[in-house]
Motif scaffolding. Structure first.
Motif, short mmCIF file in Angstrom:
data_model
loop_
_atom_site.label_atom_id
_atom_site.label_comp_id
_atom_site.label_asym_id
_atom_site.label_seq_id
_atom_site.Cartn_x
_atom_site.Cartn_y
_atom_site.Cartn_z
N TYR A 1 38.35 -58.00 20.26
CA TYR A 1 37.14 -58.22 21.05
C TYR A 1 36.96 -59.70 21.39
O TYR A 1 36.06 -60.05 22.16
CB TYR A 1 35.91 -57.72 20.31
CG TYR A 1 35.78 -56.21 20.27
CD1 TYR A 1 35.31 -55.50 21.37
CD2 TYR A 1 36.14 -55.50 19.13
CE1 TYR A 1 35.20 -54.12 21.33
CE2 TYR A 1 36.02 -54.12 19.09
CZ TYR A 1 35.55 -53.43 20.19
OH TYR A 1 35.44 -52.06 20.15
N GLY B 1 29.68 -54.35 24.35
CA GLY B 1 29.20 -54.11 25.71
C GLY B 1 28.04 -53.15 25.77
O GLY B 1 27.92 -52.38 26.73
N ARG C 1 30.12 -67.74 36.02
CA ARG C 1 30.24 -66.40 35.45
C ARG C 1 31.22 -66.45 34.29
O ARG C 1 32.10 -67.31 34.22
CB ARG C 1 30.75 -65.40 36.49
CG ARG C 1 32.14 -65.71 36.99
CD ARG C 1 32.63 -64.70 38.03
NE ARG C 1 33.97 -65.02 38.50
CZ ARG C 1 35.09 -64.64 37.91
NH1 ARG C 1 35.03 -63.90 36.81
NH2 ARG C 1 36.27 -64.97 38.40
N SER D 1 36.42 -63.79 31.30
CA SER D 1 37.39 -63.05 30.49
C SER D 1 36.66 -62.19 29.47
O SER D 1 35.57 -62.54 29.01
CB SER D 1 38.36 -64.00 29.78
OG SER D 1 37.67 -64.81 28.85
N PRO D 2 37.25 -61.05 29.10
CA PRO D 2 36.63 -60.19 28.09
C PRO D 2 36.41 -60.95 26.78
O PRO D 2 37.26 -61.73 26.34
CB PRO D 2 37.65 -59.06 27.91
CG PRO D 2 38.42 -59.03 29.19
CD PRO D 2 38.50 -60.46 29.64
N THR E 1 31.80 -64.25 26.23
CA THR E 1 30.38 -64.41 25.88
C THR E 1 30.17 -64.12 24.40
O THR E 1 29.42 -64.82 23.71
CB THR E 1 29.52 -63.48 26.74
OG1 THR E 1 29.73 -63.81 28.12
CG2 THR E 1 28.05 -63.63 26.41
N SER F 1 26.98 -59.10 34.23
CA SER F 1 28.40 -59.36 34.50
C SER F 1 29.04 -60.29 33.47
O SER F 1 30.26 -60.41 33.43
CB SER F 1 28.56 -59.98 35.90
OG SER F 1 27.81 -61.19 36.01
N ASP F 2 28.21 -60.94 32.63
CA ASP F 2 28.76 -61.83 31.60
C ASP F 2 29.26 -61.04 30.38
O ASP F 2 29.97 -61.59 29.54
CB ASP F 2 27.70 -62.83 31.13
CG ASP F 2 27.29 -63.81 32.22
OD1 ASP F 2 28.18 -64.24 32.97
OD2 ASP F 2 26.10 -64.15 32.30
N ILE G 1 31.61 -58.67 29.14
CA ILE G 1 32.86 -58.02 29.55
C ILE G 1 33.60 -57.54 28.29
O ILE G 1 33.87 -58.34 27.39
CB ILE G 1 33.77 -58.98 30.33
CG1 ILE G 1 32.99 -59.66 31.48
CG2 ILE G 1 34.98 -58.25 30.88
CD1 ILE G 1 33.77 -60.76 32.17
N ASP H 1 37.07 -55.37 27.18
CA ASP H 1 38.33 -54.81 27.68
C ASP H 1 38.36 -53.31 27.39
O ASP H 1 38.17 -52.87 26.25
CB ASP H 1 39.50 -55.51 26.99
CG ASP H 1 40.82 -55.15 27.62
OD1 ASP H 1 41.28 -54.01 27.40
OD2 ASP H 1 41.42 -56.01 28.30
N ARG H 2 38.60 -52.54 28.43
CA ARG H 2 38.58 -51.07 28.28
C ARG H 2 39.70 -50.56 27.37
O ARG H 2 39.54 -49.54 26.68
CB ARG H 2 38.69 -50.40 29.65
CG ARG H 2 37.52 -50.72 30.59
CD ARG H 2 36.19 -50.44 29.94
NE ARG H 2 35.06 -50.88 30.75
CZ ARG H 2 33.84 -51.08 30.26
NH1 ARG H 2 33.60 -50.89 28.97
NH2 ARG H 2 32.84 -51.47 31.03
#
Length: 470
Positions: A172, A233, A410, A413-414, A417, A439-440, A442, A444-445
């Motif tokens: 993460y 997220g 912004r 990258s995942p 933040t 949008s901050d 993020i 990764d799926r």
């Protein structure tokens, strides 16, 4: 320190303690007498007392680095520590993966892996391979490690040639870096994702995922809950409102550090702040011996300071009778500059001497038939960096009581933040250069898919896994 082109005096050598399997860089924190928390000890026993492949993960501040350092100190196994980058390897006293396995840079795919006799003997001696910051290791490199070990040990039907693999990291927070378009196309055609957990070797090998849950950095339950929401997220309007409300306060004028997303912002803030101080800057040029393989240095090659400069320590204090005077990430102010640098921390002045970072290479000793670790390069510099600002990436692993988080236009990258916010010990220390936006946040799926689809063992329950293995 020197000014106007003068050469600073030769830095004092600071070596690592003798003995042990790997470097003991953070001896002040991790030593033979350090007591692990209960869940850390349970994971230590799982690694030490079994042959299971283990992935040690957990949120920021759960003590992954402390556990790794203790493993290095106390293991009785023939253990090697590697990392994907030069700086990461230096931080754990290990060797880069590519250097250890003599692998070429870039996609390896099904290319032949060349191994000389020395490499084969070395790889045949390893019992346990520890990989730190594994989230930056891509699937192709993980499969190349597997192939290298099978080939060298002539055990081609056994994953990793029978070597126990122990992985440390938090997907993460850090992700593998994409290569050029051709490399990206290769991964798209060959793997489900670039991530280490999608390597083909895991179709044959079983990986035990152990998640450390006891957070040592933050103690406020509400703030822990907010950080967990950012990590996954799952930020609600209420959580975003609280973070933005606290972050909107005007930061103090006493030099609170800024965590910025871009190098340009960090350099601008630090250079401007240094220029505002009276007097001329004094410089200390690092002494570099041996081959560091590029410019992956652990500190500034040329460090410029003035009295009054805000600085951050880049490594833990060495062992002193009075205990730790500072740790990696401590913020202080330069008070005097002589042949050494004097830094005030929490009202107390400390004399800071140059420190030595050593780059290691593992080899096989025919005389002892054991692994041997040799110093192949060293880097000597004051363990300080200007610290009115630092990049979010370089803040990784650090802890701050207060910080301004500057995500720029912004987050790009995942996990960016999450890394920034999780450096803080409390919500009260958070200041934002602008409000957080959806949008901050993020995630990764592929990380979500992996972490949702695996069976995890809580750190405290690792003892059960040990008893099953017995």
């Amino acid at each position: 320190m020197a000014g106007d082109g003068e050469r600073s005096p030769s830095p004092i050598m600071v070596g690592s303690p003798a003995g042990g399997t790997i470097a003991k860089e953070d001896a002040a924190i991790s030593s033979p007498t350090f007591v692990l928390a209960a869940e850390q000890q349970a994971v230590f026993d799982l690694i030490e007392k079994t042959r299971e492949h283990v992935f040690v993960t957990g949120r920021a501040g759960t003590g992954k680095s402390t556990l790794l350092n203790e493993l290095a100190w106390r293991t009785e196994k023939q253990l090697v520590i590697a990392a994907p980058t030069g700086v990461a390897a230096l931080n754990v006293g290990g060797q880069t993966i590519h250097s250890l396995f003599r692998l070429p840079i870039g996609v390896i795919a099904d290319s032949d892996i060349e191994q000389n006799d020395a490499v084969r003997k070395l790889l045949n001696t390893i019992e346990t391979l520890v990989i730190d910051e594994v989230s930056m290791v891509n699937a192709d490199l993980m499969d190349a490690i597997d192939r290298s070990l099978r080939q060298a040990r002539q055990r081609k039907s056994e994953p990793f040639g029978g070597v126990q693999i122990v992985l440390f990291g938090d997907p993460y927070q850090l992700a593998p870096v994409p290569g050029d378009p051709e490399e990206r196309a290769y991964f798209a055609d060959t793997y489900r994702s670039m991530w280490f957990f999608d390597a083909k070797v895991w179709l044959e090998a079983s990986l035990t995922i152990v998640e450390l849950t006891e957070i040592h950095r933050q103690h406020e339950l509400d703030f822990k809950h907010m950080l967990n929401a950012v990590r996954h997220g799952q930020v609600t309007a209420e959580i975003a409102g609280r973070l933005n409300s606290m972050g909107a306060r005007r930061p103090p004028d006493d030099g609170v550090i800024t965590l910025a997303s871009r190098n340009a912002s960090v350099n601008r803030i630090n250079n401007a702040a240094l220029a505002r101080l009276p007097g001329r800057a004094l410089s200390a040029k690092a002494e570099i011996n041996g081959d560091f393989g590029g410019r992956a240095y652990p500190a500034e090659e040329t460090l410029e300071l003035k009295v009054g400069a805000q600085v951050m320590f880049l490594r833990n204090d060495s062992v002193h009778d009075g205990g730790l005077r500072w740790v990696n990430g401590t913020i202080g102010t330069v008070t005097r500059i002589t042949s050494n640098v004097f830094v005030e921390v929490d009202g107390e002045e400390h004399e800071v001497e140059p420190a030595t970072w050593e780059k290691y290479r593992y080899s096989y000793s025919a005389a002892t038939k054991r692994l041997k670790r040799e110093v192949v390069a060293d880097f000597e510099q004051f363990p300080l960096r200007l610290a009115w600002a630092v990049t979010i990436h370089k803040s990784q692993g650090k802890t701050y009581d207060r910080a301004v988080v500057d995500l720029g236009p912004r987050a790009f990258s995942p996990g960016q933040t999450y890394v920034a916010l999780s450096r803080l010990t409390s919500l009260d220390g958070l200041y934002l250069s602008r409000p957080l936006r959806p949008s901050d946040i993020i995630v990764d799926r592929d990380v979500e898919r992996f972490m949702a689809g695996v069976t995890r063992v809580r750190g405290a329950d690792a003892a059960t896994a040990v008893s099953r293995a017995d």
